[in-house]
Design an enzyme around this catalytic site. Structure first.
Site, PDB file in Angstrom:
ATOM      1  N   LEU A  31     -48.676  13.332 -33.283  1.00 45.80           N
ATOM      2  CA  LEU A  31     -47.648  13.208 -34.315  1.00 45.80           C
ATOM      3  C   LEU A  31     -46.744  14.425 -34.203  1.00 45.80           C
ATOM      4  O   LEU A  31     -47.215  15.533 -33.928  1.00 45.80           O
ATOM      5  CB  LEU A  31     -48.279  13.177 -35.709  1.00 45.80           C
ATOM      6  CG  LEU A  31     -49.106  11.942 -36.072  1.00 45.80           C
ATOM      7  CD1 LEU A  31     -49.897  12.210 -37.354  1.00 45.80           C
ATOM      8  CD2 LEU A  31     -48.217  10.718 -36.247  1.00 45.80           C
ATOM      9  N   ASP A  32     -45.437  14.239 -34.450  1.00 43.15           N
ATOM     10  CA  ASP A  32     -44.556  15.391 -34.394  1.00 43.15           C
ATOM     11  C   ASP A  32     -44.835  16.325 -35.571  1.00 43.15           C
ATOM     12  O   ASP A  32     -45.554  15.988 -36.517  1.00 43.15           O
ATOM     13  CB  ASP A  32     -43.084  14.968 -34.339  1.00 43.15           C
ATOM     14  CG  ASP A  32     -42.616  14.263 -35.606  1.00 43.15           C
ATOM     15  OD1 ASP A  32     -42.746  14.844 -36.700  1.00 43.15           O
ATOM     16  OD2 ASP A  32     -42.089  13.142 -35.504  1.00 43.15           O
ATOM     17  N   GLY A  33     -44.262  17.514 -35.519  1.00 39.10           N
ATOM     18  CA  GLY A  33     -44.586  18.545 -36.495  1.00 39.10           C
ATOM     19  C   GLY A  33     -44.313  18.160 -37.934  1.00 39.10           C
ATOM     20  O   GLY A  33     -45.024  18.594 -38.849  1.00 39.10           O
ATOM     21  N   SER A  55     -44.309  15.019 -39.154  1.00 45.22           N
ATOM     22  CA  SER A  55     -45.042  13.826 -39.569  1.00 45.22           C
ATOM     23  C   SER A  55     -46.451  14.169 -40.041  1.00 45.22           C
ATOM     24  O   SER A  55     -46.983  15.233 -39.735  1.00 45.22           O
ATOM     25  CB  SER A  55     -45.109  12.824 -38.416  1.00 45.22           C
ATOM     26  OG  SER A  55     -43.816  12.403 -38.052  1.00 45.22           O
TER      27      SER A  55
END
Length: 204
Positions: free
Chosen positions: A49-51, A53
């Protein structure tokens, strides 16, 4: 801190926002190692997951899970709760469901595969976040289930549809669910249960 074990381990965590899906980074960011848990040696994240999210993130010492889960012939469903600015029209829902053009790596136009999108009430289990509140601006919660995962796909989809993604929480991968695990929480899953819930064949 990392401890040493000889057999594979499988965990889910509820990744909080402002944390990357890594244990090491050259940047000044929140790391998985900041969680109050002693993971075994060789642990790594699957399906990052991106930072910004939040939500369900798999961690395992089994390096073969990435190929089994995300590079196999059968795509696996992932479900997200998505908070966007403004009201979402039926026309927009139809566009998101049937395929919408986004830019992907190499500045290539890509039309997303059909997916499931519905408007939902705000999930009561979620702790409120400042990003949800814009003075004088309504917001909408969506439940989106898809089987592909281009870079920042959901954020790009809703942006193309005219909405800004304010909050993005992954809540399940197939039958492996986040449940009521609190932000920053860690839960270990027994191996056979892990494979059963993800609907993938045990590599053994």
């Amino acid at each position: 801190m990392i401890t040493t074990h000889t057999h594979h381990h499988y965990y889910i965590i509820n990744k909080p926002p402002n944390m990357v899906s890594q244990f090491v980074s050259p940047d000044d960011v929140g790391l998985l190692g900041d969680l109050a848990f002693e993971f075994p040696e060789g642990i790594h994240a699957i399906g990052r997951l991106d930072g910004h999210s939040e939500g369900l993130l798999i961690l395992t010492t089994n390096k073969r899970v990435t190929n089994l889960l995300f590079q196999g012939e059968v795509p696996h469903k992932r479900t997200y709760w998505v908070n966007v600015g403004h009201h979402v029209s039926e026309e927009t829902l139809h566009k998101l469901r049937t395929g919408i053009g986004i830019r992907i790596k190499g500045d290539v136009e890509y039309v997303t595969s059909p997916c499931e999108v519905e408007i939902i009430p705000r999930p009561e289990i979620l702790v409120p976040h400042a990003s949800e509140s814009w003075e004088g601006v309504p917001n909408t919660w969506l439940k989106i289930t898809l089987t592909e995962g281009k870079y920042h796909q959901i954020r790009k989809m809703v942006r193309t549809a005219g909405h800004r993604c304010k909050r993005l929480i992954r809540v399940s991968i197939e039958d492996l669910e986040l449940g009521d695990l609190a932000a920053g929480g860690v839960k270990e899953i027994e191996e056979s249960e892990f494979f059963r819930l993800l609907k993938i064949d045990n590599w053994q």
